[in-house]
Design an enzyme around this catalytic site. Structure first.
Site, PDB file in Angstrom:
ATOM      1  N   GLU A  92       0.804  -1.217   0.000  1.00  0.00           N
ATOM      2  CA  GLU A  92       0.000   0.000   0.000  1.00  0.00           C
ATOM      3  C   GLU A  92       0.839   1.270   0.000  1.00  0.00           C
ATOM      4  OE1 GLU A  92      -2.381  -1.455   3.776  1.00  0.00           O
ATOM      5  OE2 GLU A  92      -1.811   0.628   3.976  1.00  0.00           O
ATOM      6  N   CYS A 105       3.302   8.492   0.979  1.00  0.00           N
ATOM      7  CA  CYS A 105       3.801   7.630   2.045  1.00  0.00           C
ATOM      8  C   CYS A 105       4.083   6.257   1.418  1.00  0.00           C
ATOM      9  CB  CYS A 105       2.729   7.563   3.124  1.00  0.00           C
ATOM     10  SG  CYS A 105       3.190   6.552   4.508  1.00  0.00           S
ATOM     11  N   CYS A 112       6.164  -6.679   8.059  1.00  0.00           N
ATOM     12  CA  CYS A 112       7.276  -6.110   8.827  1.00  0.00           C
ATOM     13  C   CYS A 112       7.644  -7.102   9.905  1.00  0.00           C
ATOM     14  CB  CYS A 112       6.841  -4.783   9.460  1.00  0.00           C
ATOM     15  SG  CYS A 112       8.162  -3.978  10.385  1.00  0.00           S
ATOM     16  N   CYS A 116       5.962  -4.307  16.413  1.00  0.00           N
ATOM     17  CA  CYS A 116       5.452  -3.298  17.350  1.00  0.00           C
ATOM     18  C   CYS A 116       3.996  -3.625  17.673  1.00  0.00           C
ATOM     19  CB  CYS A 116       5.567  -1.897  16.758  1.00  0.00           C
ATOM     20  SG  CYS A 116       7.256  -1.501  16.277  1.00  0.00           S
ATOM     21  N   CYS A 119       0.779  -1.812  15.869  1.00  0.00           N
ATOM     22  CA  CYS A 119       0.869  -1.530  14.432  1.00  0.00           C
ATOM     23  C   CYS A 119       0.180  -2.603  13.584  1.00  0.00           C
ATOM     24  CB  CYS A 119       2.337  -1.423  14.038  1.00  0.00           C
ATOM     25  SG  CYS A 119       2.559  -1.188  12.276  1.00  0.00           S
ATOM     26  N   CYS A 336      -1.223   2.354   8.822  1.00  0.00           N
ATOM     27  CA  CYS A 336      -0.489   1.656   7.772  1.00  0.00           C
ATOM     28  C   CYS A 336      -0.681   0.159   7.916  1.00  0.00           C
ATOM     29  CB  CYS A 336       0.998   1.977   7.768  1.00  0.00           C
ATOM     30  SG  CYS A 336       1.611   2.772   9.224  1.00  0.00           S
TER      31      CYS A 336
HETATM   32  N1  SAH Z   1       8.776   1.051  10.369  1.00  0.00           N
HETATM   33  C1  SAH Z   1       8.955   2.441  10.396  1.00  0.00           C
HETATM   34  C2  SAH Z   1       8.141   3.176   9.360  1.00  0.00           C
HETATM   35  C3  SAH Z   1       6.758   2.679   9.129  1.00  0.00           C
HETATM   36  S1  SAH Z   1       5.620   2.908  10.466  1.00  0.00           S
HETATM   37  C4  SAH Z   1       8.694   2.998  11.777  1.00  0.00           C
HETATM   38  O1  SAH Z   1       8.205   2.257  12.620  1.00  0.00           O
HETATM   39  O2  SAH Z   1       9.024   4.148  12.007  1.00  0.00           O
HETATM   40  C5  SAH Z   1       5.316   4.658  10.334  1.00  0.00           C
HETATM   41  C6  SAH Z   1       4.818   5.300  11.602  1.00  0.00           C
HETATM   42  O3  SAH Z   1       3.486   4.843  11.903  1.00  0.00           O
HETATM   43  C7  SAH Z   1       5.671   4.959  12.810  1.00  0.00           C
HETATM   44  O4  SAH Z   1       5.931   6.124  13.576  1.00  0.00           O
HETATM   45  C8  SAH Z   1       4.780   4.008  13.551  1.00  0.00           C
HETATM   46  O5  SAH Z   1       5.109   3.920  14.899  1.00  0.00           O
HETATM   47  C9  SAH Z   1       3.419   4.597  13.277  1.00  0.00           C
HETATM   48  N2  SAH Z   1       2.292   3.720  13.587  1.00  0.00           N
HETATM   49  C10 SAH Z   1       2.249   2.375  13.579  1.00  0.00           C
HETATM   50  N3  SAH Z   1       1.035   1.936  13.982  1.00  0.00           N
HETATM   51  C11 SAH Z   1       0.303   3.044  14.264  1.00  0.00           C
HETATM   52  C12 SAH Z   1      -1.029   3.250  14.727  1.00  0.00           C
HETATM   53  N4  SAH Z   1      -1.836   2.234  15.003  1.00  0.00           N
HETATM   54  N5  SAH Z   1      -1.455   4.533  14.899  1.00  0.00           N
HETATM   55  C13 SAH Z   1      -0.638   5.578  14.630  1.00  0.00           C
HETATM   56  N6  SAH Z   1       0.624   5.431  14.184  1.00  0.00           N
HETATM   57  C14 SAH Z   1       1.096   4.183  13.997  1.00  0.00           C
HETATM   58 FE1  SF4 Z   2       7.139  -2.278  11.546  1.00  0.00          FE
HETATM   59 FE2  SF4 Z   2       4.882  -1.120  12.251  1.00  0.00          FE
HETATM   60 FE3  SF4 Z   2       6.873  -1.257  13.987  1.00  0.00          FE
HETATM   61 FE4  SF4 Z   2       7.098   0.391  11.873  1.00  0.00          FE
HETATM   62  S1  SF4 Z   2       5.619   0.552  13.548  1.00  0.00           S
HETATM   63  S2  SF4 Z   2       8.639  -1.051  12.642  1.00  0.00           S
HETATM   64  S3  SF4 Z   2       5.974  -0.813  10.327  1.00  0.00           S
HETATM   65  S4  SF4 Z   2       5.747  -3.020  13.131  1.00  0.00           S
END
Ligand code: SAH
Ligand code: SF4
Length: 364
Positions: A92, A105, A112, A116, A119, A336
């Protein structure tokens, strides 16, 4: 059997490929012009190439552009695209519209592996890295959509699905295509790379001295909490991460941005705000506070306005530059990874749109 992907090639590499086909090097400029400036999708559309060369290209190469599976347009102007990859996976890309302009974006991996807890991208796990040209194709396709709307692409944020620094070689290849005037031709000053905190990658980017913005997803001000919600912290704890960020800022002269999602009752208290201020004290940086996007199947809730205001206030009192970001695209599977999850069926609320899986995928 494998065909050459033209989007993967810089001008010299394309000229070399054409030379092997018995063609003159200036044809490379024409092809790049068609792909990157004139939005050609097929070789047949490249009408200033002789028909015979167009046929040869069809036999030996593919452009690398991706088929669109789905597109959702939000009330606030956010557009979410789902693209088919050649091996049947999907990726996406989101177009974010701000008053100051539009930015794309970009996703860097299918899934991934960082895990986290909040996420959506991590939910289905890791499938594979994207190639550099699969990132380039996402930019081209969003730019094409914008051009049709008579709008320009302002910048790129590598904040889609995936951890960019877990796919460093492809990331470097992609950034090479971004800054190359004969390809995407976008200044690296308009590019933000977001990371969950992979320290070796941060140091490598610093070493390259590219003028990108580094954005670090912090989300917790101390190791105990960060360990719990971001497993990467167990490998690169905050002291090590902050050290790498300071090195990046020193070497590149660019201030680092910290992303901090506010999650109700978990990391949004006055105590955490004071701890975050202490962690960042004396650093040239900027903090983006982001209300959590709800992810179906996860129990985390976004903080309320009061908690967000109080958190921002405490940082400001301590002279930390802070922005509270608007939540964009809240009505269209905004976090995302969510749109892709709908199609993969790992989103429990996604049944309605999930029904479209069979037909849309057939488009490619
Ligand atoms: N992996 C990288 C980039 C992709 S995630 C990273 O983690 O930075 C991009 C951003 O979206 C990151 O700051 C991540 O913490 C945030 N993100 C992930 N899940 C989210 C959610 N449920 N609500 C808001 N932001 C979120
Ligand atoms: Fe991966 Fe989501 Fe963590 Fe970014 S926030 S590193 S996309 S699991």
């Amino acid at each position: 059997m494998d065909k050459t992907v033209v989007l993967a090639l810089a001008r010299a590499e394309l000229a070399e490929f054409l030379d092997r086909l018995g063609e003159a090097p200036y044809r490379a400029d024409q092809i790049l012009d068609w792909l990157y400036r004139k939005n050609a999708v097929t070789f047949q559309q490249m009408t200033n190439l002789p028909l015979q060369l167009r046929r040869k290209l069809e036999d030996e190469a593919v452009t690398g552009l991706l088929a669109e599976i789905d597109r959702q347009v939000s009330e606030d102007g956010t557009v979410k695209f789902l693209f088919a990859l050649p091996d049947g996976h999907s990726v996406e890309t989101v177009l974010l519209s701000y008053r100051s302009g539009s930015s794309a974006c970009i996703s860097t991996q299918v899934g991934c592996r960082m895990g986290c807890r909040f996420c959506a991208s991590g939910l289905p796990g890791f499938i594979r890295n994207l190639a550099d040209w699969e990132m380039t194709a996402q930019v081209l396709q969003v730019r094409k959509w914008l051009m049709a709307e008579k709008r320009a692409l302002g910048g790129l944020v590598l904040m889609g699905t995936g951890e960019p620094l877990d796919n460093l070689e492809a990331l470097k290849g992609f950034l090479g295509a971004v800054k190359d005037p004969s390809r995407l031709g976008i200044s690296l000053r308009n590019v933000t790379v977001s990371t969950s905190g992979l320290v070796p990658g941060i140091l490598e980017l610093a070493r390259l001295r590219w003028p990108i913005t580094l954005s670090v997803s912090l989300h917790a001000p101390h190791d105990e909490l960060r360990d719990r919600i971001m497993p990467v912290n167990r490998k690169y704890p905050l002291a090590v991460l902050m050290d790498a960020c300071r090195r990046f800022a020193e070497i590149t002269g660019r201030r680092v941005t910290f992303e901090y999602i506010l999650i109700e009752g978990l990391n949004d208290g006055a105590k955490e705000a004071r701890e975050l201020a202490a962690l960042l004290e004396g650093m040239r940086c900027h903090v983006n506070l982001i209300p959590l996007n709800l992810v179906p199947g996860l129990s985390f809730r976004p903080s309320g306005d009061l908690a967000v205001g109080r958190f921002a206030g405490i940082l400001k009192e301590r002279k930390i530059k802070v922005t509270v970001r608007r939540r964009l695209g809240a009505d269209i599977a905004a976090a995302c990874g969510q749109l892709r999850n709908l199609y993969q069926g790992s989103d429990p609320d996604g049944c309605r749109r999930y029904e479209r899986q069979g037909t849309s995928k057939g488009k490619k």
